[in-house]
Every structure is written in structure tokens, then in C-alpha cells.
Design a protein around this motif. Structure first.
Motif, PDB file in Angstrom:
ATOM      1  N   GLU A   1       0.814  -1.223   0.000  1.00  0.00           N
ATOM      2  CA  GLU A   1       0.000   0.000   0.000  1.00  0.00           C
ATOM      3  C   GLU A   1       0.846   1.270   0.000  1.00  0.00           C
ATOM      4  O   GLU A   1       0.286   2.373  -0.107  1.00  0.00           O
ATOM      5  N   GLN A   2       2.160   1.160   0.098  1.00  0.00           N
ATOM      6  CA  GLN A   2       3.002   2.358   0.056  1.00  0.00           C
ATOM      7  C   GLN A   2       2.742   3.137  -1.227  1.00  0.00           C
ATOM      8  O   GLN A   2       2.611   2.558  -2.308  1.00  0.00           O
ATOM      9  N   PRO A   3       2.643   4.462  -1.153  1.00  0.00           N
ATOM     10  CA  PRO A   3       2.293   5.261  -2.340  1.00  0.00           C
ATOM     11  C   PRO A   3       3.194   5.006  -3.538  1.00  0.00           C
ATOM     12  O   PRO A   3       2.730   5.042  -4.684  1.00  0.00           O
ATOM     13  N   ALA A   4       4.475   4.724  -3.309  1.00  0.00           N
ATOM     14  CA  ALA A   4       5.391   4.518  -4.432  1.00  0.00           C
ATOM     15  C   ALA A   4       4.989   3.321  -5.287  1.00  0.00           C
ATOM     16  O   ALA A   4       5.320   3.255  -6.480  1.00  0.00           O
ATOM     17  N   PHE A   5       4.288   2.352  -4.704  1.00  0.00           N
ATOM     18  CA  PHE A   5       3.885   1.169  -5.451  1.00  0.00           C
ATOM     19  C   PHE A   5       2.683   1.415  -6.364  1.00  0.00           C
ATOM     20  O   PHE A   5       2.403   0.579  -7.229  1.00  0.00           O
ATOM     21  N   GLU A   6       1.937   2.494  -6.184  1.00  0.00           N
ATOM     22  CA  GLU A   6       0.648   2.623  -6.862  1.00  0.00           C
ATOM     23  C   GLU A   6       0.720   2.428  -8.370  1.00  0.00           C
ATOM     24  O   GLU A   6      -0.049   1.623  -8.927  1.00  0.00           O
ATOM     25  N   PRO A   7       1.582   3.115  -9.119  1.00  0.00           N
ATOM     26  CA  PRO A   7       1.587   2.881 -10.564  1.00  0.00           C
ATOM     27  C   PRO A   7       1.944   1.440 -10.930  1.00  0.00           C
ATOM     28  O   PRO A   7       1.475   0.915 -11.948  1.00  0.00           O
ATOM     29  N   TYR A   8       2.748   0.793 -10.120  1.00  0.00           N
ATOM     30  CA  TYR A   8       3.140  -0.584 -10.385  1.00  0.00           C
ATOM     31  C   TYR A   8       2.034  -1.554  -9.999  1.00  0.00           C
ATOM     32  O   TYR A   8       1.857  -2.592 -10.654  1.00  0.00           O
ATOM     33  N   ARG A   9       1.286  -1.244  -8.928  1.00  0.00           N
ATOM     34  CA  ARG A   9       0.087  -2.029  -8.599  1.00  0.00           C
ATOM     35  C   ARG A   9      -0.901  -1.992  -9.755  1.00  0.00           C
ATOM     36  O   ARG A   9      -1.486  -3.022 -10.122  1.00  0.00           O
ATOM     37  N   LEU A  10      -1.110  -0.810 -10.296  1.00  0.00           N
ATOM     38  CA  LEU A  10      -2.048  -0.656 -11.404  1.00  0.00           C
ATOM     39  C   LEU A  10      -1.602  -1.476 -12.614  1.00  0.00           C
ATOM     40  O   LEU A  10      -2.405  -2.172 -13.248  1.00  0.00           O
ATOM     41  N   MET A  11      -0.318  -1.386 -12.938  1.00  0.00           N
ATOM     42  CA  MET A  11       0.198  -2.145 -14.071  1.00  0.00           C
ATOM     43  C   MET A  11       0.065  -3.645 -13.842  1.00  0.00           C
ATOM     44  O   MET A  11      -0.354  -4.390 -14.744  1.00  0.00           O
ATOM     45  N   LEU A  12       0.393  -4.088 -12.641  1.00  0.00           N
ATOM     46  CA  LEU A  12       0.329  -5.520 -12.351  1.00  0.00           C
ATOM     47  C   LEU A  12      -1.102  -6.043 -12.457  1.00  0.00           C
ATOM     48  O   LEU A  12      -1.355  -7.101 -13.053  1.00  0.00           O
ATOM     49  N   ALA A  13      -2.050  -5.310 -11.876  1.00  0.00           N
ATOM     50  CA  ALA A  13      -3.441  -5.767 -11.911  1.00  0.00           C
ATOM     51  C   ALA A  13      -3.956  -5.827 -13.344  1.00  0.00           C
ATOM     52  O   ALA A  13      -4.605  -6.808 -13.747  1.00  0.00           O
TER      53      ALA A  13
END
Length: 514
Positions: free
Chosen positions: A253-265
Motif C-alpha cells: 500500500e506504500q504510495p510509491a507502489f501505486e503505478p506498479y500495482r495498477l500495471m500488475l493488476a
């Protein structure tokens, strides 16, 4: 150092893997995202719907098994805590294995033998337990991959057991007609070993930086190289093993992960469309937007029915997710109550076991799984494929709501009841799951009394699952009273089944004209 443990031979290690240039791999990820129905935006990902197979499954098995199973001390965070100078793990390590510079976490790898590991025996046990899907840990916070990876030499196929453990288990689960999954705890590796950088330990040795690193401070956001590596490691798991459940731990949930979370999903959902499979992402806290994946609570429960399906991940032990010597195990009664409570509130239970380093599942854990499976053989129709009723529960004992509360699991009474419903071609059914056996052999359910106003139709028939023959029952204003017939002894409470009369459907108004 004392005992039979010897340190890792550096000459036994494969050469380090160069993963410094990720441009080509990232381009492939973006191509899959651009070509599929899901894009890397929350708006697009909210079009996701949990699959029917998952909503119906209700019970999965989680597996915490890794190098941390070798020291088997305290819990699965040994790789972190052994380098924290004020921790009991630090003192234990020094007293048992010697100085950290001479024997560090990496030195446990050769002793992770799993020489008695039989994935098909595991799968058979999980199936007897009633599991519908299985989620092994592909990589824990310690950075040791249990699968064959091209992005690190520190994996079970290359060193230690020299076996693609995750792949073998995935195949066995699939052959047993359960759904394979995977969990990734890689995100936390950014900081996990950082205690060892503060004193003279092997974490400081440049020869092992590709294992212990980054070992950065928790206060520092992960940089692009680490985030890209996290994404590509996860993509590798997705493409190589095609898991239909992908579970993530909290630090994602760390903010830095957000664009990578989106890409992964987006990547995962698009790949699933290509495969013709329906998949699930489990997340904690605020890592994903509501409706874009399935919310997960660790060792806890909801206060009531959640409209969207959710999951409770918990363990057969109160003390650790991984194997340790002095577990405090839950009873079958407790696990049945946790399962019934979760399902009544529109959730699934992901139940963890912690195998030993030799590849065997401890006898105590096998007995608990077998006991849960026995209860489900008799009462599974009140669990699998069901949906919540108008209310989830009744009774004097209130479960503690939230995360990390299962260590305080209450002792339930027979008046503590959970409700589920089922509709099929034969009609509508309502189940009252008692969380304990009544001492007088009589079940009393207040929510099903005529005065409660919760039943919108009459009762055709009342039965008790696992009992043959007619059941004596009476519906009064205060309660439904059921005399429980004789049944073979079994851990977990009894289940009362109501076969309901057909619902009254109001006629359409346009048919009422002369």
C-alpha cells in the motif's frame, strides 16, 4: 557455533543474475496492458468482478514454508528479527549459531532439505480438509524464491533443495482439481534485512548484496529499480505458473507502489482473459481501490455482512505462520467457528499451515485439517456455494472485530449461531450453524421465531445435517426449537437446515386490468 549447522559454501552458489536492464521486459508488460480489456487505471480495474468459483469456494489453504522454517524460532520473521540487536531472536541466534558475520540467514539455506516433501500427499490432505484452492508463499519477506526464477540466483530450484518447489506443488494442486494460487511478500524485502547493516554482520558483505539487499530504511520509499523488479518478479510468477489467486501482503500500500500495482493488476487480468480463466487479487488495507480486487483481513473478521466478498487469512496456529517448536494450535471447534463466522458475513477463509523444513506437515496440523474436513463432509452444504442471510449472527458472545484478533478467539456457546442461505433448482434453504453442541440436546434459534420478523415465508421442513430420519421442531414467537437427533460424535457444532416455502411473488400490475 553449536549444533550440526555449517555455513553456506560460497563455491556452491550460481553466478549472480544481472537484472539491471528491465527495458525490454517492461515493454512486454505494457504491450499486454495496451492490448487487453483492462487498462492501468482504477476506473478500468473497477470493472473487475470476483469469479463465481471463488465466491462459492469458501475455504482455501495458505502455506508459509521457506528458509525461516529451518531455525524454527519465534515466527516467520526470523530473517528480520535475528538482525535486530534488542530482539530475543538476535540473542537466540548468537547463542545457537554464533556471530552474525560468520553464520547469517543465508547459511540456513543448505539445511532447507525438504527431503520428505511429497506435493501430492499435501494436495490430498488439503482436499480432505475441504479446501477448494491453495495459495503457497512464492516468496516471503526474506527474498528467497520458492519458485524457479530468472531474476535471482537465490531460489529453491538453484540452491538449497534444488527443486522448483512451487511449481511441483502447483501441478499437484491442479491435478487434485483444486485451484492453484500464489502469494508474494516481495514488497517488504526493500527494508526487511536492514538491521544487519547496523553492525558487523553478513548483510554488509557485498558478495551477498543480491540476497540481503536492498536492506534500506523503512522511512525511505522504494526506488524505481526495486519497483520494476517487484513488478517483473510478479509477472514472471503469473506467466510461468498461471495462479488464479494472487495474494499480496501489507507494504504494497506504500504510495510509491501505486503505478506498479495498477500495471500488475491490468497485466494479470488481461493475461487471465487470454487464458480463459477467472482470477482473484487479494489485498490489505488500502492497496487497491474498492471493487478492483478482493479485500483481505489478516487474522480477523467483520462486524457484520459485507456487501462485497472478502477474505480472512488466518492460521491453524495462534503463535506463528511458519513451523516453530512450541506452537499454540487452535482447536477444530475454533476453526469451524471461524469458518462459519466468515462465510456468514460474505467472506472466505484462507487457512494457513506451516510445514517443517524436511517437507512434512506437522502431525498436529494434519489432525486439525482432517477434523475440519470431517465437519465439512457432514455440514459442507451450509458453507460451500452459500450466500449471507438477512442477518449474519445471533448469540451472547461477540467476536472481536478487526485484524490480528484471532488470538483472542472467544469460547462460543450453543446459543451463538451463524446463518447462511442457498437457492437451487429444488428451492430455498436457510442454515443455522450452532457454534457449540447444546448440552441438553435442544437447539433454540431466536432469529427464526415468528416474533423476530426475519423469515418472510413459512417452513416446509426442518432437518439436522448428518442425522437420519425426522426431526422434532416447533416454531414459537420467541424462537425455533429443534430437538437434535442422535449423530456420530464430531468436533464443531451442529447445523439446522430449513427448507422454506416458495416466496410469494406479487402479480404484475399490467395483468390486473379486466
Amino acid at each position: 557455533m553449536t549444533g550440526p549447522f555449517s555455513p553456506l559454501d560460497p563455491n556452491s552458489l550460481p553466478a549472480p543474475v544481472d537484472v539491471s536492464d528491465n527495458s525490454a521486459a517492461l515493454a512486454e508488460v505494457r504491450a499486454v496492458i495496451e492490448a487487453g480489456p483492462y487498462s492501468a487505471t482504477w476506473e478500468s480495474l473497477r470493472n473487475y468482478e470476483p469469479p463465481r468459483w471463488y465466491v462459492d469456494a469458501k475455504l482455501g489453504i495458505f502455506i508459509h514454508w521457506g528458509v525461516y522454517s529451518v531455525p524454527a524460532f519465534h515466527n516467520e520473521w526470523y530473517s528480520r528479527n535475528m538482525y535486530l540487536e534488542a530482539s530475543p531472536d538476535f540473542a537466540h541466534h548468537r547463542e545457537t549459531f554464533g556471530e552474525h558475520r560468520d553464520f547469517g540467514y543465508k547459511d540456513f539455506i543448505p539445511h532447507f532439505t525438504m527431503h520428505d516433501f511429497d506435493p501430492h500427499e499435501w494436495a490430498a490432505l488439503f482436499k480432505r480438509a475441504g479446501a477448494q484452492f491453495v495459495v503457497p508463499v512464492a516468496e516471503h519477506h526474506d527474498g528467497f524464491a520458492m519458485y524457479e526464477t530468472q531474476r535471482s540466483r537465490w531460489n529453491a530450484a538453484a540452491i538449497g533443495p534444488r527443486r522448483d518447489v512451487f511449481g511441483d506443488l502447483t501441478d499437484a494442486v491442479d491435478q487434485a482439481w483444486m485451484v492453484p494460487g500464489a502469494s508474494s511478500h516481495r514488497a517488504e524485502h526493500w527494508f526487511f534485512m536492514n538491521g544487519g547493516s547496523r553492525f558487523d554482520s553478513d548483510v554488509r558483505d557485498p558478495a551477498y548484496a543480491d540476497f540481503y539487499g536492498p536492506a534500506q530504511r523503512e522511512e525511505v520509499a522504494p526506488n524505481e529499480r526495486f519497483l520494476e523488479d517487484w513488478l517483473l518478479r510478479t509477472v514472471e510468477i503469473v506467466d510461468k505458473y498461471r495462479p488464479q489467486v494472487l495474494w499480496f501482503d501489507w507494504w504494497l500500500e506504500q504510495p510509491a507502489f501505486e503505478p506498479y500495482r495498477l500495471m500488475l493488476a491490468a497485466y494479470y487480468y488481461n493475461r487471465a482473459v487470454e487464458w480463459g480463466r477467472e482470477v482473484v487479487i487479494n489485498y490489505k488495507w488500502d492497496a487497491f481501490a474498492e471493487g478492483s480486487a478482493v479485500y483481505d483481513i489478516e487474522r480477523g473478521t467483520m462486524g457484520g455482512i459485507r456487501p462485497a466478498v472478502w477474505q480472512n487469512d488466518t492460521a491453524v496456529s495462534k503463535t506463528s505462520w511458519s513451523w516453530i517448536e512450541d506452537h499454540e494450535y487452535k482447536t477444530v471447534d475454533t476453526l469451524v467457528a471461524e469458518l462459519a463466522d466468515t462465510v456468514s458475513k460474505n467472506g472466505l477463509l484462507l487457512l494457513n499451515v506451516g510445514p517443517k523444513p524436511d517437507g512434512t506437515i506437522p502431525d498436529a496440523e494434519q489432525r486439525v485439517l482432517e477434523g475440519l474436513g470431517d465437519w465439512l463432509v457432514r455440514n459442507g452444504e451450509a458453507i460451500y456455494g452459500t450466500r449471507p442471510w438477512r442477518v449474519a449472527q445471533e448469540g451472547p458472545t461477540q467476536p472481536v472485530v478487526g485484524s490480528f484478533v484471532d488470538a483472542d478467539s472467544p469460547a462460543y456457546e450453543s446459543s451463538d449461531i451463524r446463518f447462511t442461505t442457498r437457492h437451487d433448482v429444488t428451492g430455498d434453504y436457510l442454515y443455522a450453524i450452532l457454534l457449540a453442541e447444546p448440552e441438553d440436546g435442544v437447539a433454540r434459534v431466536r432469529a427464526l421465531g415468528t416474533g423476530a420478523g426475519l423469515l418472510d415465508r413459512g417452513i416446509r421442513e426442518v432437518s439436522v445435517l448428518g442425522a437420519a430420519g425426522p426431526v422434532a421442531w416447533e416454531q414459537t414467537s420467541p424462537e425455533l426449537i429443534v430437538t437434535l437427533p442422535a449423530r456420530s460424535p464430531l468436533a464443531g457444532g451442529p447445523v439446522i437446515k430449513l427448507f422454506l416455502e416458495d416466496a410469494v411473488v406479487a402479480p404484475r400490475q399490467d395483468f390486473l386490468h379486466g
